[in-house]
Design a protein around this motif. Structure first.
Motif, PDB file in Angstrom:
ATOM      1  N   ARG A   1       1.180  -1.016   0.098  1.00 16.51           N
ATOM      2  CA  ARG A   1      -0.257   0.199  -0.251  1.00 16.51           C
ATOM      3  C   ARG A   1       0.753   1.356  -0.537  1.00 16.51           C
ATOM      4  NH1 ARG A   1       0.812  -2.348   4.985  1.00 16.51           N
ATOM      5  NH2 ARG A   1       0.934  -1.385   6.755  1.00 16.51           N
ATOM      6  N   PRO A   2       0.069   2.149  -0.315  1.00 14.92           N
ATOM      7  CA  PRO A   2       1.051   3.062  -0.352  1.00 14.92           C
ATOM      8  C   PRO A   2       1.178   4.480   0.704  1.00 14.92           C
ATOM      9  CG  PRO A   2      -0.543   4.306  -1.714  1.00 14.92           C
ATOM     10  CD  PRO A   2      -1.359   2.820  -1.000  1.00 14.92           C
ATOM     11  N   TYR A   3       2.224   5.457   1.630  1.00 17.32           N
ATOM     12  CA  TYR A   3       2.773   5.463   3.152  1.00 17.32           C
ATOM     13  C   TYR A   3       3.291   6.491   2.679  1.00 17.32           C
ATOM     14  CZ  TYR A   3       7.533   2.561   2.196  1.00 17.32           C
ATOM     15  OH  TYR A   3       7.475   2.446   1.645  1.00 17.32           O
ATOM     16  N   LEU A   4       3.566   7.246   3.045  1.00 17.13           N
ATOM     17  CA  LEU A   4       4.370   8.385   4.431  1.00 17.13           C
ATOM     18  C   LEU A   4       5.432   7.665   5.035  1.00 17.13           C
ATOM     19  CD1 LEU A   4       1.952  10.717   4.769  1.00 17.13           C
ATOM     20  CD2 LEU A   4       2.731  11.041   2.324  1.00 17.13           C
TER      21      LEU A   4
ATOM     22  N   VAL B   1      -1.684   2.328  -6.674  1.00 15.04           N
ATOM     23  CA  VAL B   1      -1.979   3.281  -7.482  1.00 15.04           C
ATOM     24  C   VAL B   1      -2.102   4.215  -8.875  1.00 15.04           C
ATOM     25  CG1 VAL B   1      -0.350   5.866  -7.431  1.00 15.04           C
ATOM     26  CG2 VAL B   1      -0.419   4.511  -5.137  1.00 15.04           C
ATOM     27  N   VAL B   2      -3.692   4.504  -9.140  1.00 11.34           N
ATOM     28  CA  VAL B   2      -3.908   4.121 -10.000  1.00 11.34           C
ATOM     29  C   VAL B   2      -3.074   5.706 -11.041  1.00 11.34           C
ATOM     30  CG1 VAL B   2      -5.925   5.040 -11.589  1.00 11.34           C
ATOM     31  CG2 VAL B   2      -5.536   3.409 -10.441  1.00 11.34           C
ATOM     32  N   ASP B   3      -3.266   6.736 -10.015  1.00 14.32           N
ATOM     33  CA  ASP B   3      -2.559   8.478 -10.897  1.00 14.32           C
ATOM     34  C   ASP B   3      -2.087   8.993  -9.877  1.00 14.32           C
ATOM     35  OD1 ASP B   3      -5.098  10.675 -10.355  1.00 14.32           O
ATOM     36  OD2 ASP B   3      -5.976   8.888 -11.693  1.00 14.32           O
ATOM     37  N   VAL B   4      -1.244  10.118  -9.864  1.00 16.16           N
ATOM     38  CA  VAL B   4      -0.803  10.868  -8.548  1.00 16.16           C
ATOM     39  C   VAL B   4      -0.916  12.199  -9.357  1.00 16.16           C
ATOM     40  CG1 VAL B   4       0.812  11.069  -6.912  1.00 16.16           C
ATOM     41  CG2 VAL B   4       0.120   9.050  -7.687  1.00 16.16           C
ATOM     42  N   ARG B   5      -0.892  13.317  -8.628  1.00 12.78           N
ATOM     43  CA  ARG B   5      -1.457  14.782  -8.949  1.00 12.78           C
ATOM     44  C   ARG B   5      -0.640  15.511  -8.021  1.00 12.78           C
ATOM     45  NH1 ARG B   5      -5.496  11.782  -9.773  1.00 12.78           N
ATOM     46  NH2 ARG B   5      -6.641  12.603  -7.902  1.00 12.78           N
ATOM     47  N   PRO B   6       0.579  15.212  -8.143  1.00 12.86           N
ATOM     48  CA  PRO B   6       1.070  16.967  -6.582  1.00 12.86           C
ATOM     49  C   PRO B   6       0.924  18.093  -7.047  1.00 12.86           C
ATOM     50  CG  PRO B   6       2.737  15.121  -7.959  1.00 12.86           C
ATOM     51  CD  PRO B   6       1.453  15.032  -8.859  1.00 12.86           C
TER      52      PRO B   6
ATOM     53  N   GLU C   1      -9.636  -9.573  -7.872  1.00  8.66           N
ATOM     54  CA  GLU C   1     -10.530  -8.652  -7.764  1.00  8.66           C
ATOM     55  C   GLU C   1     -10.767  -6.977  -7.428  1.00  8.66           C
ATOM     56  OE1 GLU C   1     -13.244  -9.156 -10.288  1.00  8.66           O
ATOM     57  OE2 GLU C   1     -12.075 -11.268 -10.450  1.00  8.66           O
ATOM     58  N   SER C   2     -11.526  -6.210  -8.208  1.00  5.64           N
ATOM     59  CA  SER C   2     -11.045  -4.678  -7.174  1.00  5.64           C
ATOM     60  C   SER C   2     -12.270  -4.692  -6.001  1.00  5.64           C
ATOM     61  CB  SER C   2     -11.475  -4.165  -8.736  1.00  5.64           C
ATOM     62  OG  SER C   2     -11.326  -2.848  -8.095  1.00  5.64           O
ATOM     63  N   ARG C   3     -12.281  -4.273  -5.035  1.00  6.76           N
ATOM     64  CA  ARG C   3     -13.107  -4.056  -3.958  1.00  6.76           C
ATOM     65  C   ARG C   3     -13.736  -3.267  -3.673  1.00  6.76           C
ATOM     66  NH1 ARG C   3     -12.172  -8.860  -3.874  1.00  6.76           N
ATOM     67  NH2 ARG C   3     -12.036 -10.615  -1.954  1.00  6.76           N
ATOM     68  N   LEU C   4     -11.912  -1.855  -3.646  1.00  7.03           N
ATOM     69  CA  LEU C   4     -12.528  -0.259  -3.813  1.00  7.03           C
ATOM     70  C   LEU C   4     -12.191   0.544  -4.759  1.00  7.03           C
ATOM     71  CD1 LEU C   4     -12.074  -0.419   0.496  1.00  7.03           C
ATOM     72  CD2 LEU C   4     -14.350  -0.843  -0.707  1.00  7.03           C
ATOM     73  N   ILE C   5     -12.721   2.172  -4.479  1.00 12.33           N
ATOM     74  CA  ILE C   5     -11.649   3.120  -5.492  1.00 12.33           C
ATOM     75  C   ILE C   5     -11.572   3.986  -4.387  1.00 12.33           C
ATOM     76  CG2 ILE C   5     -11.413   4.567  -6.832  1.00 12.33           C
ATOM     77  CD1 ILE C   5     -11.095   2.513  -8.117  1.00 12.33           C
ATOM     78  N   GLU C   6     -10.521   4.588  -4.165  1.00 11.84           N
ATOM     79  CA  GLU C   6     -10.204   5.353  -3.348  1.00 11.84           C
ATOM     80  C   GLU C   6      -9.926   6.675  -3.573  1.00 11.84           C
ATOM     81  OE1 GLU C   6      -7.201   6.516   0.545  1.00 11.84           O
ATOM     82  OE2 GLU C   6      -7.279   4.380  -1.025  1.00 11.84           O
ATOM     83  N   ASP C   7     -10.213   8.113  -3.506  1.00 14.61           N
ATOM     84  CA  ASP C   7     -10.239   9.249  -3.694  1.00 14.61           C
ATOM     85  C   ASP C   7      -9.353   9.759  -2.476  1.00 14.61           C
ATOM     86  OD1 ASP C   7     -10.772   9.370  -7.101  1.00 14.61           O
ATOM     87  OD2 ASP C   7     -12.389   9.399  -6.023  1.00 14.61           O
ATOM     88  N   ARG C   8      -7.515   9.947  -1.979  1.00 15.21           N
ATOM     89  CA  ARG C   8      -6.874  10.878  -1.539  1.00 15.21           C
ATOM     90  C   ARG C   8      -6.403  12.103  -2.136  1.00 15.21           C
ATOM     91  NH1 ARG C   8      -2.811   6.111   0.797  1.00 15.21           N
ATOM     92  NH2 ARG C   8      -4.987   4.785   0.693  1.00 15.21           N
TER      93      ARG C   8
ATOM     94  N   LEU D   1      -0.743  16.777  -2.928  1.00  9.52           N
ATOM     95  CA  LEU D   1      -0.834  15.781  -3.703  1.00  9.52           C
ATOM     96  C   LEU D   1      -2.327  15.201  -4.026  1.00  9.52           C
ATOM     97  CD1 LEU D   1      -1.050  12.609  -3.088  1.00  9.52           C
ATOM     98  CD2 LEU D   1       1.271  13.028  -3.071  1.00  9.52           C
ATOM     99  N   GLU D   2      -2.851  14.803  -4.592  1.00 12.77           N
ATOM    100  CA  GLU D   2      -3.866  14.147  -4.501  1.00 12.77           C
ATOM    101  C   GLU D   2      -3.813  12.532  -5.912  1.00 12.77           C
ATOM    102  OE1 GLU D   2      -7.053  16.762  -6.780  1.00 12.77           O
ATOM    103  OE2 GLU D   2      -7.401  17.759  -5.275  1.00 12.77           O
ATOM    104  N   CYS D   3      -4.198  11.469  -5.239  1.00 11.92           N
ATOM    105  CA  CYS D   3      -4.083  10.162  -5.715  1.00 11.92           C
ATOM    106  C   CYS D   3      -5.918   9.388  -6.060  1.00 11.92           C
ATOM    107  CB  CYS D   3      -2.897   9.408  -5.354  1.00 11.92           C
ATOM    108  SG  CYS D   3      -3.232   8.935  -3.302  1.00 11.92           S
ATOM    109  N   THR D   4      -5.425   8.623  -6.341  1.00 16.57           N
ATOM    110  CA  THR D   4      -6.633   7.378  -6.787  1.00 16.57           C
ATOM    111  C   THR D   4      -6.162   6.642  -7.236  1.00 16.57           C
ATOM    112  OG1 THR D   4      -7.658   8.793  -8.761  1.00 16.57           O
ATOM    113  CG2 THR D   4      -8.830   7.095  -8.573  1.00 16.57           C
ATOM    114  N   ILE D   5      -6.448   5.202  -5.798  1.00 17.36           N
ATOM    115  CA  ILE D   5      -5.908   4.139  -5.646  1.00 17.36           C
ATOM    116  C   ILE D   5      -6.666   2.933  -5.671  1.00 17.36           C
ATOM    117  CG2 ILE D   5      -4.970   2.924  -3.878  1.00 17.36           C
ATOM    118  CD1 ILE D   5      -4.302   5.858  -2.039  1.00 17.36           C
ATOM    119  N   GLU D   6      -6.752   2.104  -6.202  1.00 15.15           N
ATOM    120  CA  GLU D   6      -7.677   0.886  -6.329  1.00 15.15           C
ATOM    121  C   GLU D   6      -6.887  -0.561  -5.685  1.00 15.15           C
ATOM    122  OE1 GLU D   6      -8.772  -2.346  -9.853  1.00 15.15           O
ATOM    123  OE2 GLU D   6      -6.931  -1.785 -10.190  1.00 15.15           O
TER     124      GLU D   6
END
Length: 302
Positions: free
Chosen positions: A28-31, A91-96, A126-133, A114-119
């Motif tokens: 998973r993505p993390y800081l 991580v589908v895409d990232v927009r800093p 199988e894809s469970r969720l789509i997250e906008d972060r 940043l904004e990002c979309t995560i599957e």
């Protein structure tokens, strides 16, 4: 993939996609690292006690049977066992972006975000969720009672099908309803926790305090990794208020627990939003009054 969100003050903040993590860590993505304005590192990744803890990340023990926390799976009546049920976040895409804001006195905070979309992909592929972060970090100008940073994390998750989010706490393990935006603090610092109403892990774990403060006083021990700098991180929830999961004795970690003692049920296609906000300062905020004064300085309202 690494994105540097370090601001003009030079205190480090990195966004990691996490795509090279082992399957057993629920990639998973993390800081990490998240640093105070003076440079104290406030996160830890893959510590020996819990190798699946990853800085500041969104981790959930169970989403429709897939494990997005990492490590072993809690099985009622049997404890923690290794099950091959680990999911992953892609991580589908990232927009800093660069940004700015103002504190309670009208002073300008500057930083990055940043904004990002995560599957969220289950153990079955199988894809469970789509997250906008979205993640933002703003730093105050020099002056006042001390330089401060404000870190904000907002997530909106949308399930493809009816989703059930669960935790060990929702399955009967008392005091262990973890799962949410989880901050793993470094063990090398000695942490204390307090809120407006209480102090200590036992009193705050499971409470719904307005905010909690993780404080590390300057170390007096003669260790190679000891630091002489105090630091305080004040956390509050954004969106619905849920119980806090808090650890300071076994290890230092905090998260707002989305499924503390019962599952969280989300209908298919319906977005669910939540978040976490942190005030980070190198001041030693030892009392509720001092914390609330610092919160007022950055414009946090009750």
């Amino acid at each position: 993939m690494t994105i540097d969100l370090t601001g003009a003050d030079g205190s480090t903040l990195l966004f990691e996609a996490g795509d090279t993590l082992a399957d057993t860590a629920s990639p998973r993505p993390y800081l990490h690292p998240i640093c105070s304005p003076a440079g104290t590192v406030l996160t830890e990744i893959a510590p020996a006690d819990h190798p699946h803890h990853m800085g500041l990340s969104l981790a959930l023990p169970d989403v429709n049977g897939s494990h997005f926390w990492g490590g072993k799976t809690y099985v009622p009546g049997r404890g923690y066992l290794w099950h091959n049920r680990h999911g992953r976040q892609r991580v589908v895409d990232v927009r800093p972006d660069r940004l700015c804001g103002r504190d309670g006195a009208g002073k300008t905070f500057r930083g990055r975000g940043l904004e990002c979309t995560i599957e969220w992909i289950g153990a079955d592929g199988e894809s469970r969720l789509i997250e906008d972060r979205s993640i933002t970090r703003l730093v105050s100008p020099p002056g006042g009672s001390g330089r401060k940073a404000v870190l904000r994390w907002n997530s909106v998750i949308t399930p493809h099908h009816d989703a059930v989010i669960s935790s060990p706490g929702a399955q009967g393990r008392a005091g262990a309803g973890y799962g949410g935006i989880f901050w793993r603090f470094p063990r090398r610092l000695d942490w204390e926790v307090f809120s407006p109403e209480a102090a200590g892990e036992r009193s705050i774990n499971g409470s719904s305090a307005e905010w909690i403060a993780m404080r590390s006083a300057p170390s007096t021990e003669h260790r190679s990794d000891a630091i002489g700098q105090a630091v305080t991180v004040v956390l509050r929830q954004r969106g619905p208020r849920v119980p806090w999961f808090v650890r300071t004795a076994e290890y230092p970690g905090v998260c707002p627990a989305l499924a503390w003692c019962e599952p969280l049920r989300l209908p298919a296609g319906r977005p669910f939003g939540f978040g976490l906000e942190a005030l980070i300062t190198d001041e030693d905020l030892t009392t509720v009054t001092r914390v609330e004064r610092a919160l007022a300085e950055v414009g946090w309202e009750r």
